[in-house]
Write a protein that holds these residues in place. Structure first.
Motif, PDB file in Angstrom:
ATOM      1  N   VAL A   1       0.832  -1.198   0.000  1.00 11.35           N
ATOM      2  CA  VAL A   1       0.000   0.000   0.000  1.00 11.35           C
ATOM      3  C   VAL A   1       0.870   1.252   0.000  1.00 11.35           C
ATOM      4  CG1 VAL A   1      -1.634   1.349   1.367  1.00 11.35           C
ATOM      5  CG2 VAL A   1      -1.988  -1.113   1.071  1.00 11.35           C
ATOM      6  N   ARG A   2       1.896   1.262   0.833  1.00  6.04           N
ATOM      7  CA  ARG A   2       2.782   2.423   0.880  1.00  6.04           C
ATOM      8  C   ARG A   2       3.494   2.643  -0.455  1.00  6.04           C
ATOM      9  NH1 ARG A   2       6.121   3.089   6.514  1.00  6.04           N
ATOM     10  NH2 ARG A   2       4.362   3.678   7.854  1.00  6.04           N
ATOM     11  N   GLN A   3       3.878   1.578  -1.095  1.00  2.00           N
ATOM     12  CA  GLN A   3       4.561   1.724  -2.377  1.00  2.00           C
ATOM     13  C   GLN A   3       3.620   2.290  -3.441  1.00  2.00           C
ATOM     14  OE1 GLN A   3       6.123  -2.231  -2.904  1.00  2.00           O
ATOM     15  NE2 GLN A   3       7.754  -1.919  -1.396  1.00  2.00           N
ATOM     16  N   ALA A   4       2.360   1.873  -3.408  1.00  2.01           N
ATOM     17  CA  ALA A   4       1.385   2.444  -4.342  1.00  2.01           C
ATOM     18  C   ALA A   4       1.173   3.934  -4.061  1.00  2.01           C
ATOM     19  CB  ALA A   4       0.059   1.689  -4.232  1.00  2.01           C
ATOM     20  N   LEU A   5       1.104   4.289  -2.775  1.00  6.94           N
ATOM     21  CA  LEU A   5       0.956   5.695  -2.414  1.00  6.94           C
ATOM     22  C   LEU A   5       2.184   6.503  -2.829  1.00  6.94           C
ATOM     23  CD1 LEU A   5      -0.637   5.297   1.137  1.00  6.94           C
ATOM     24  CD2 LEU A   5      -1.794   6.043  -0.956  1.00  6.94           C
ATOM     25  N   PHE A   6       3.352   5.893  -2.736  1.00  9.16           N
ATOM     26  CA  PHE A   6       4.583   6.571  -3.126  1.00  9.16           C
ATOM     27  C   PHE A   6       4.572   6.880  -4.622  1.00  9.16           C
ATOM     28  CE2 PHE A   6       9.217   6.610  -4.099  1.00  9.16           C
ATOM     29  CZ  PHE A   6       9.613   7.599  -3.208  1.00  9.16           C
ATOM     30  N   VAL A   7       4.065   5.944  -5.427  1.00  5.78           N
ATOM     31  CA  VAL A   7       3.935   6.192  -6.865  1.00  5.78           C
ATOM     32  C   VAL A   7       3.007   7.376  -7.110  1.00  5.78           C
ATOM     33  CG1 VAL A   7       3.028   5.247  -9.025  1.00  5.78           C
ATOM     34  CG2 VAL A   7       4.448   3.822  -7.537  1.00  5.78           C
ATOM     35  N   LEU A   8       1.874   7.405  -6.402  1.00  7.34           N
ATOM     36  CA  LEU A   8       0.941   8.524  -6.557  1.00  7.34           C
ATOM     37  C   LEU A   8       1.584   9.843  -6.147  1.00  7.34           C
ATOM     38  CD1 LEU A   8      -2.371   6.936  -5.204  1.00  7.34           C
ATOM     39  CD2 LEU A   8      -1.737   7.351  -7.596  1.00  7.34           C
ATOM     40  N   LEU A   9       2.391   9.808  -5.093  1.00  5.35           N
ATOM     41  CA  LEU A   9       3.068  11.030  -4.649  1.00  5.35           C
ATOM     42  C   LEU A   9       4.022  11.546  -5.719  1.00  5.35           C
ATOM     43  CD1 LEU A   9       3.954  13.169  -2.627  1.00  5.35           C
ATOM     44  CD2 LEU A   9       5.451  11.460  -1.572  1.00  5.35           C
ATOM     45  N   LEU A  10       4.829  10.662  -6.291  1.00  8.85           N
ATOM     46  CA  LEU A  10       5.769  11.103  -7.317  1.00  8.85           C
ATOM     47  C   LEU A  10       5.031  11.654  -8.539  1.00  8.85           C
ATOM     48  CD1 LEU A  10       8.542   8.342  -7.228  1.00  8.85           C
ATOM     49  CD2 LEU A  10       8.496  10.566  -6.077  1.00  8.85           C
ATOM     50  N   LEU A  11       3.932  11.026  -8.904  1.00  4.87           N
ATOM     51  CA  LEU A  11       3.147  11.523 -10.030  1.00  4.87           C
ATOM     52  C   LEU A  11       2.547  12.890  -9.709  1.00  4.87           C
ATOM     53  CD1 LEU A  11       1.351   8.244 -11.136  1.00  4.87           C
ATOM     54  CD2 LEU A  11       3.208   9.430 -12.327  1.00  4.87           C
ATOM     55  N   ARG A  12       2.071  13.052  -8.476  1.00  4.60           N
ATOM     56  CA  ARG A  12       1.489  14.334  -8.095  1.00  4.60           C
ATOM     57  C   ARG A  12       2.544  15.445  -8.125  1.00  4.60           C
ATOM     58  NH1 ARG A  12      -0.132  17.447  -2.851  1.00  4.60           N
ATOM     59  NH2 ARG A  12      -1.767  18.724  -3.742  1.00  4.60           N
ATOM     60  N   LEU A  13       3.729  15.140  -7.629  1.00  9.61           N
ATOM     61  CA  LEU A  13       4.788  16.153  -7.655  1.00  9.61           C
ATOM     62  C   LEU A  13       5.089  16.579  -9.086  1.00  9.61           C
ATOM     63  CD1 LEU A  13       7.297  14.708  -4.997  1.00  9.61           C
ATOM     64  CD2 LEU A  13       5.595  16.525  -4.683  1.00  9.61           C
ATOM     65  N   ARG A  14       5.075  15.608  -9.986  1.00  2.57           N
ATOM     66  CA  ARG A  14       5.382  15.936 -11.388  1.00  2.57           C
ATOM     67  C   ARG A  14       4.279  16.786 -12.012  1.00  2.57           C
ATOM     68  NH1 ARG A  14       6.920  11.611 -16.209  1.00  2.57           N
ATOM     69  NH2 ARG A  14       7.052  13.149 -17.886  1.00  2.57           N
ATOM     70  N   VAL A  15       3.026  16.401 -11.775  1.00  2.00           N
ATOM     71  CA  VAL A  15       1.913  17.122 -12.385  1.00  2.00           C
ATOM     72  C   VAL A  15       1.803  18.541 -11.840  1.00  2.00           C
ATOM     73  CG1 VAL A  15      -0.615  17.202 -12.555  1.00  2.00           C
ATOM     74  CG2 VAL A  15       0.605  15.048 -12.949  1.00  2.00           C
ATOM     75  N   THR A  16       2.004  18.691 -10.514  1.00  2.00           N
ATOM     76  CA  THR A  16       1.861  20.012  -9.899  1.00  2.00           C
ATOM     77  C   THR A  16       3.145  20.832  -9.935  1.00  2.00           C
ATOM     78  OG1 THR A  16       2.361  19.052  -7.725  1.00  2.00           O
ATOM     79  CG2 THR A  16       0.039  19.206  -8.357  1.00  2.00           C
ATOM     80  N   ARG A  17       4.217  20.242 -10.467  1.00  2.00           N
ATOM     81  CA  ARG A  17       5.518  20.912 -10.588  1.00  2.00           C
ATOM     82  C   ARG A  17       6.017  21.387  -9.221  1.00  2.00           C
ATOM     83  NH1 ARG A  17       5.239  25.096 -15.453  1.00  2.00           N
ATOM     84  NH2 ARG A  17       7.498  24.808 -15.413  1.00  2.00           N
ATOM     85  N   VAL A  18       5.876  20.495  -8.244  1.00  2.00           N
ATOM     86  CA  VAL A  18       6.416  20.744  -6.908  1.00  2.00           C
ATOM     87  C   VAL A  18       7.769  20.031  -6.812  1.00  2.00           C
ATOM     88  CG1 VAL A  18       6.135  20.241  -4.438  1.00  2.00           C
ATOM     89  CG2 VAL A  18       4.185  21.056  -5.796  1.00  2.00           C
ATOM     90  N   PRO A  19       8.832  20.730  -6.464  1.00  2.00           N
ATOM     91  CA  PRO A  19      10.154  20.093  -6.444  1.00  2.00           C
ATOM     92  C   PRO A  19      10.314  19.115  -5.282  1.00  2.00           C
ATOM     93  CG  PRO A  19      10.297  22.307  -5.581  1.00  2.00           C
ATOM     94  CD  PRO A  19       8.892  22.155  -6.101  1.00  2.00           C
ATOM     95  N   LEU A  20      10.976  17.996  -5.580  1.00  2.00           N
ATOM     96  CA  LEU A  20      11.414  17.061  -4.557  1.00  2.00           C
ATOM     97  C   LEU A  20      12.854  17.421  -4.213  1.00  2.00           C
ATOM     98  CD1 LEU A  20      10.944  13.185  -4.598  1.00  2.00           C
ATOM     99  CD2 LEU A  20      12.951  14.281  -3.650  1.00  2.00           C
ATOM    100  N   VAL A  21      13.075  17.797  -2.972  1.00  3.82           N
ATOM    101  CA  VAL A  21      14.418  18.134  -2.474  1.00  3.82           C
ATOM    102  C   VAL A  21      14.826  17.022  -1.520  1.00  3.82           C
ATOM    103  CG1 VAL A  21      15.802  19.817  -1.208  1.00  3.82           C
ATOM    104  CG2 VAL A  21      13.945  20.593  -2.710  1.00  3.82           C
ATOM    105  N   ARG A  22      16.017  16.499  -1.698  1.00  4.35           N
ATOM    106  CA  ARG A  22      16.430  15.352  -0.877  1.00  4.35           C
ATOM    107  C   ARG A  22      17.743  15.631  -0.176  1.00  4.35           C
ATOM    108  NH1 ARG A  22      19.308  10.432  -1.438  1.00  4.35           N
ATOM    109  NH2 ARG A  22      19.937  10.931  -3.569  1.00  4.35           N
ATOM    110  N   THR A  23      17.769  15.396   1.139  1.00  6.65           N
ATOM    111  CA  THR A  23      19.020  15.463   1.882  1.00  6.65           C
ATOM    112  C   THR A  23      19.738  14.125   1.746  1.00  6.65           C
ATOM    113  OG1 THR A  23      18.248  17.102   3.476  1.00  6.65           O
ATOM    114  CG2 THR A  23      20.060  15.694   4.161  1.00  6.65           C
ATOM    115  N   VAL A  24      21.006  14.168   1.363  1.00  7.07           N
ATOM    116  CA  VAL A  24      21.786  12.952   1.127  1.00  7.07           C
ATOM    117  C   VAL A  24      22.425  12.526   2.451  1.00  7.07           C
ATOM    118  CG1 VAL A  24      23.568  11.882  -0.288  1.00  7.07           C
ATOM    119  CG2 VAL A  24      22.205  13.765  -1.211  1.00  7.07           C
ATOM    120  N   HIS A  25      21.638  11.824   3.262  1.00  3.75           N
ATOM    121  CA  HIS A  25      22.168  11.315   4.528  1.00  3.75           C
ATOM    122  C   HIS A  25      23.098  10.129   4.275  1.00  3.75           C
ATOM    123  CE1 HIS A  25      19.640  13.756   7.200  1.00  3.75           C
ATOM    124  NE2 HIS A  25      18.676  13.587   6.316  1.00  3.75           N
TER     125      HIS A  25
END
Length: 345
Positions: free
Chosen positions: A81-105
């Protein structure tokens, strides 16, 4: 103000969604201090993570810390379920042009994850708009913009808790016990010493029952070793670190270490593997605080470091002036705005 960010954009309120939920007692202090530092920047609103919020709320940037947590779960169904939600999140970020910023821990993907998790995390890497490294020595490819915002100190975080008197000869490892942190090698190296005046304290929750059992067996063979194998509350952590003459962090791979900064924030010297990151840290904080060894760790490394520390103790407190959280908060907000502007261009 950065030249590539218009003044109007700098003044516009910015909402950022962090990838961690509302903090609890066991939450990594780094992300809690980051949340507070961001909230203190005028014109900034910080949201903590929930799947509902990630998929329905309005925000201007999504900041991921350990994205592998978002594709994991207790049990196969929850993980799927979480993996499916993660796919939806990445798609939403792309459609809404919201940047994903990642800290490289961490530089590499975690070990032992499934092929599906690896595919999803690689996808997240490809759509990342900006990466934040938390030390100057992190080498990253040039494919995605990189910001350097160093890991802040813990002085304010631990200030309310009383310190203990130093116990001569006390070596300590404090923090979650993970396989890559090499605590088993620390026990072996300590076993090579013969001084009855030395003691080893290990305080932290192991990530597996097998690892905990091996540590118990090793401690049973040497009365100088004591264990506290559970979650370490902040007050106890302060006591464990400040009561030690030397904190030893024998990580098999050491890139970023909150443990080293926690010890230094509590004015306790550390022994860490010799690498570029730790050499830079030693130069930054001043002489006598960061001691290094060439792996593998040996008993001679432990006793030799104590001898040097006693012969030439630090002359002043560690210099952590580069690691103020006010500076980190402002730098993160500027990074979010640059990532958003670049993505929209």
């Amino acid at each position: 103000m950065s030249a590539d960010v218009p003044a109007a954009a700098e003044r516009r309120p910015l909402t950022v969604l962090q990838s961690f939920p509302e903090p609890r007692e066991t939450t990594n202090p780094y992300v809690v201090m980051l949340r507070d530092a961001l909230a203190a920047v005028p014109g900034t609103r910080v949201l903590t993570f929930s799947w509902r919020r990630a998929l329905t709320a309005r925000y201007d940037a999504f900041h991921a810390h350990w994205p592998e947590i978002l594709v994991d779960g207790n049990g196969p169904l929850k993980k799927l379920v979480r993996q499916a939600l993660f796919v939806l999140l990445l798609l939403r970020l792309r459609v809404t042009r919201v940047p994903l910023v990642r800290t490289v821990h961490n530089l590499e993907l975690p070990e032992g994850i499934s092929r599906r998790e690896r595919v999803l995390l690689r996808w997240a890497e490809r759509v990342t708009a900006a990466r934040i490294r938390i030390n100057d020595s992190t080498e990253l490819d040039a494919g995605t913009p990189v910001e350097t915002i160093v890991h802040g100190h813990y002085r304010d975080w631990y200030a309310a808790h009383p310190r203990r008197d130093r116990r001569p000869g006390r070596l300590a490892f404090v923090g979650q016990v993970r396989r890559y942190k090499g605590v088993d090698r620390l026990v072996e190296a300590f076993g090579e010493t013969t001084d009855a005046g030395l003691s080893l304290r290990i305080a932290g929750r192991p990530t597996s029952d097998g690892l905990a059992e091996r540590l118990r067996e090793a401690a049973a063979a040497d009365p100088r070793i004591s264990l506290s194998l559970g979650f370490v509350p902040d007050a106890d952590l302060v006591g464990e670190i400040t009561g030690a003459e030397l904190v030893v962090l024998p990580y098999r791979e050491m890139h970023n270490s909150g443990g080293a900064l926690a010890a230094l924030s509590l004015d306790t010297p550390v022994l860490v593997p010799d690498n570029a990151v730790n050499r830079r840290l030693a130069e930054e904080v001043g002489a006598g605080w960061v001691h290094t060894y060439t792996p593998p760790l040996t008993g001679a490394d432990l006793t030799g470091t104590l001898d040097r520390l006693r012969a030439e103790p630090p002359a002043a407190a560690p210099d952590l002036s580069r690691r103020e959280w006010d500076d980190a908060g402002r730098a993160h907000v500027a990074a979010y705005r640059r990532a958003r502007a670049a993505l929209r261009r």
